[in-house]
Design an enzyme around this catalytic site. Sequence first.
Site, PDB file in Angstrom:
ATOM      1  N   HIS A  78       0.832  -1.210   0.000  1.00  0.00           N
ATOM      2  CA  HIS A  78       0.000   0.000   0.000  1.00  0.00           C
ATOM      3  C   HIS A  78       0.868   1.263   0.000  1.00  0.00           C
ATOM      4  CE1 HIS A  78      -3.391  -2.595   1.957  1.00  0.00           C
ATOM      5  NE2 HIS A  78      -3.081  -2.986   0.734  1.00  0.00           N
ATOM      6  N   HIS A 241      -9.318  -1.872  -5.048  1.00  0.00           N
ATOM      7  CA  HIS A 241      -8.210  -2.218  -4.154  1.00  0.00           C
ATOM      8  C   HIS A 241      -7.225  -3.145  -4.859  1.00  0.00           C
ATOM      9  CE1 HIS A 241      -5.994  -2.362  -0.456  1.00  0.00           C
ATOM     10  NE2 HIS A 241      -5.780  -3.633  -0.736  1.00  0.00           N
ATOM     11  N   ASP A 245      -3.304  -2.521  -5.114  1.00  0.00           N
ATOM     12  CA  ASP A 245      -2.287  -3.529  -4.775  1.00  0.00           C
ATOM     13  C   ASP A 245      -1.349  -3.778  -5.951  1.00  0.00           C
ATOM     14  OD1 ASP A 245      -2.949  -4.162  -2.144  1.00  0.00           O
ATOM     15  OD2 ASP A 245      -4.202  -5.881  -2.677  1.00  0.00           O
ATOM     16  N   HIS A 268      -0.654 -10.874  -5.270  1.00  0.00           N
ATOM     17  CA  HIS A 268       0.739 -10.491  -5.018  1.00  0.00           C
ATOM     18  C   HIS A 268       1.726 -11.465  -5.668  1.00  0.00           C
ATOM     19  CE1 HIS A 268      -0.964  -7.600  -2.333  1.00  0.00           C
ATOM     20  NE2 HIS A 268      -1.404  -8.514  -1.490  1.00  0.00           N
TER      21      HIS A 268
HETATM   22 ZN   LIG Z   1      -3.941  -4.576  -0.338  1.00  0.00          ZN
END
Ligand SMILES: [Zn+2]
EC number: 3.5.1.108
Length: 307
Positions: A78, A241, A245, A268
Amino acid sequence: MLAQRTLKSLTKAVGVGLHSGQRVELTLRPAAPDTGIVFRRVDLPQPVDIVISAQAVTDTRLASTISSGSAKVHTVEHLMSACAGLGIDNLYIDITAEEVPILDGSASSFVFLLQSAGIELQAAPKRFVRVIKPVEVREGEGASAKWARLSPYEGYKLSFEIDFDHPAVDSTGQRVEFDMGSGTYSRDIARARTFGFTKDVEMMRANGLALGGGLDNAIVMDDYKVLNSDGLRYNDEFVKHKILDAMGDLYLLGKPLLAAYSAFRSGHAMNNKLLRELLLHPEAYETVTFDDENRAPQGFATLARAW
Ligand SMILES: [Zn+2]
C-alpha cells in the site's frame, strides 16, 4: 527534463501491522537521485537496508514481503502504491518493526503523508521501464484460471477483473480500468481498502495473523454482507483495491513502468512473477528518460504537483 522526485522534508507515522498487530513507527526521508526506494530496519542491532526490487520480494502470501538476509518487511504494497501514484523515485523508509502499519487499510494515509512532506524535483532524469513486447504469466485452467500481462502502451494503465462469488461483491463492479494519465489516483484508487471475510479472519487469527485487522482498517464481510457500518467508499471498492495492490506490487520493480497491465484474478504472487518474467526477457523492455517533459506520457509531468 522529466525529473526524479523525492520528499522535501521528513515525515513520520505510527500505526499497527495488519498481521502482527505490532506497534510500528515509520519515518519517510528524502533520498539522493538514483537511490531508489530503500527500507531500513532501524530496530535491529545493526540497521539493515532493503532496496526494493523484483528479486527482493521473498514472500507473497497475504501480502508482499521484501527481505535482505534475515531482515524482512511485510505488507509493503500500500505504501508502494502511494509512491507509484505520486511518482516518488527516491525515498528512505525507516521502520521499527517487520511490518508496514496498515493505517486505514488503503493507500490514502500514505498519500497524505507524502504530500504533506512536500515533493521535490531532483536534478536527474526520471527513468522508466518501457515495455516493448508483451509478457504474460498464467496459472490454472478453466474456472481456476488466472493471468496477468504487460503490453506496450505509451503511458501506464491497469485493468483488473475479479471473480468473487459473494452477494456483497456480485452487486459491485468486478472490472475496473485506471489510466495514470487521468491524474486521479489519489481520488479514485488510493482510498480503496483491503477486504476480508470473517471466516478467514478467524482462521488467520488462530494462526497468529490478521492480529491488527478490524473494521477500522478493512472491509469485513460475513457470508452475506459488508459489516462496516459506513458501507463502501466506492461502489467498486473491491476491484479498485486490487488495482491499488497491483500498482504497489509492480512498483517493486524499482522504476515506474510504461505499459498496459491487465489481469484476471491476479494477486501479489502473480504480480511478482510477472515482473520476474519481464526481467527474464531483456528484449521485451528498455529504459527510457524524457529530455522534454512535454513529450512524456500524459499524467507523469503534472502528477502529484511538487510545491
Ligand atoms: Zn492490499
